[in-house]
Design an enzyme around this catalytic site. Structure first.
Site, PDB file in Angstrom:
ATOM      1  CE1 TYR A 164      -3.641  -1.969   5.128  1.00 46.36           C
ATOM      2  CE2 TYR A 164      -3.170   0.027   4.777  1.00 46.36           C
ATOM      3  CZ  TYR A 164      -3.340  -0.987   4.356  1.00 46.36           C
ATOM      4  OH  TYR A 164      -3.687  -1.384   2.984  1.00 46.36           O
ATOM      5  CB  SER A 214      -0.793   0.048   1.220  1.00 47.35           C
ATOM      6  OG  SER A 214      -1.517   1.142   1.386  1.00 47.35           O
TER       7      SER A 214
END
Length: 140
Positions: free
Chosen positions: A46, A33
């Site tokens: 995350y 990501s």
């Protein structure tokens, strides 16, 4: 999140590598990501997992050089998925909604699939190591 994004990746890779070596090569594509490069308020865990995916991918690429195994890291920016609906923290949901509004047109799964297709369709002597892909309107 750690179990899926880090341990799941590790276990799947561990299972696939012997098969790839036996067949004379292969291509590992890991999804990270933008959060693997840019940390934001409310996404510490995350970001931790996605930074780990990046480090693991680069180390694996180096370790697999002599096995004819290519490794590509795909780092998508804001992509319309069900992931945004999983977070129940109001501040994070507000930030997601604001980001979506700021960006305008976000990416879709097909956009990421096209990036993966590009990476895996290169000639055998070419390894696309990383693809950082963002919506045109995404600041960071």
């Amino acid at each position: 999140m750690v179990e899926v994004n880090v341990l799941g990746l590790l276990y799947c890779t561990h299972a696939a590598l012997p098969i790839m070596r036996e067949q004379g090569g292969g291509h590992v594509v890991n999804l990270s990501s933008v959060a693997g490069r840019v940390a934001r308020l409310g996404n510490a865990v995350y970001a931790l997992t996605k930074w780990g995916v990046g480090g693991f991918s680069e180390a694996l690429r180096q370790e697999a050089l002599n096995s004819n195994i290519r490794v590509t890291l795909i780092e998508p920016g804001f992509t319309d998925t069900e992931l945004q609906g999983h977070n129940e923290q109001p501040a994070v949901r507000d930030a997601i909604d604001q980001m979506r509004s700021d960006i305008g047109q976000v990416m879709h799964a097909e956009d990421i699939a096209n990036a993966i297709l590009y990476a895996v369709s290169q000639p055998e002597h070419v390894n696309v190591n990383e693809v950082l892909i963002r919506p045109t309107g995404q600041r960071n």
